[in-house]
Design a protein around this motif. Structure first.
Motif, short mmCIF file in Angstrom:
data_model
loop_
_atom_site.label_atom_id
_atom_site.label_comp_id
_atom_site.label_asym_id
_atom_site.label_seq_id
_atom_site.Cartn_x
_atom_site.Cartn_y
_atom_site.Cartn_z
N SER A 28 32.34 67.31 -9.57
CA SER A 28 32.46 66.15 -8.70
C SER A 28 31.51 65.05 -9.15
CB SER A 28 32.12 66.52 -7.24
OG SER A 28 32.91 67.60 -6.80
N GLY A 79 30.89 66.48 0.80
CA GLY A 79 31.91 66.33 -0.22
C GLY A 79 32.06 67.57 -1.08
N SER A 125 35.80 67.91 -2.75
CA SER A 125 36.17 66.59 -3.26
C SER A 125 35.77 66.45 -4.73
CB SER A 125 35.48 65.49 -2.45
OG SER A 125 35.84 65.56 -1.09
N ILE A 158 33.25 61.51 -4.67
CA ILE A 158 32.62 61.27 -3.38
C ILE A 158 32.12 59.83 -3.38
CG2 ILE A 158 30.83 62.02 -1.78
CD1 ILE A 158 30.84 64.72 -3.39
#
Length: 232
Positions: A167, A199, A204, A207
């Motif tokens: 991420s 996140g 995710s 983020i």
């Protein structure tokens, strides 16, 4: 990802945003290793201090030997020389890239096999709104962060088949030591740490932590006229 079940390693954990990330992880029940050039400056109860300069290959290798149970790596350590690309010392530009690009890559190359062996996990690279935009004043930092964004995209593709989710966190100015001289609106690093860990927990890939980062991201599709209208 359930944070309370994770073993995290946070670079640059002794101050600023890294400290807040460490505190947030600990508050959610994670085991946390904190990396810092001077580990004695990490005074957070419960964290395991690790001597680490991410630009030092030997120290990165030693960190891997110590932290063999890691499932979550947060690449937060950074530099901010304030260097411009045309006028300042090339050594300062090298430092920005050695830290944000090569240092981050070194940590990922070292820890990705560990995370995979431990059943998979996540890596978070702390990027910046300046990964997407240049203010014309801190070109070395912007260029290095842009390179780290490209690095994050490539690692995301290559590590996903190994059960490692990569991420990127994009955030504007936070109220830390790095921004003390700037008279601009600043977010609370504690608030951004919560957003970042949320996140990661939700899986995710990207983020976006604040409205300014969101606005710049939206401007990417418009190209130069959208991001730099004064050039049109």
């Amino acid at each position: 990802m359930i944070i309370s079940e994770q073993v995290a390693f946070v670079t640059g954990a002794n101050r600023g945003f890294g400290r807040h990330l460490t505190l947030e992880l600990l508050s959610r029940g994670a085991k946390v290793y904190g990396g810092a050039r001077n580990p004695e400056t990490i005074n957070i109860p419960g964290v395991i201090p690790v001597k680490l300069d991410i630009t030092n290959t030997q120290e990165v290798e030693a960190a891997v030997i110590l932290a063999k149970d890691v499932t979550l790596l947060i690449n937060n350590a950074g530099s901010a020389t304030g260097a411009t690309l045309l006028d300042d010392e090339v050594e300062k530009i090298h430092l920005e890239f050695d830290t944000h690009f090569f240092g981050t890559l070194s940590m990922v190359r070292a820890f990705a096999p560990i995370i995979e062996k431990n059943g998979g996990g996540s890596i978070l690279n702390v990027l910046s709104a300046l990964s997407w935009f240049s203010s014309g004043t801190v070109g070395a930092y912007s260029a290095a962060k842009a390179a780290e964004w490209a690095l994050t995209n490539d690692l995301r593709l290559n590590l996903y088949p190994h059960n490692i989710r990569v991420s990127g966190l994009h955030v504007s100015f936070m109220d830390t030591d790095m921004t003390t001289s700037l008279e601009v609106p600043k977010a609370s690093p504690a608030d951004i740490a919560k957003i970042a860990i949320n996140g990661i927990e939700s899986g995710s890939f990207e983020i976006i932590a604040d409205d300014n980062s969101r606005m710049i991201q939206g401007g990417l599709a418009g190209g130069v006229p959208a991001l730099y209208p004064h050039l049109s």
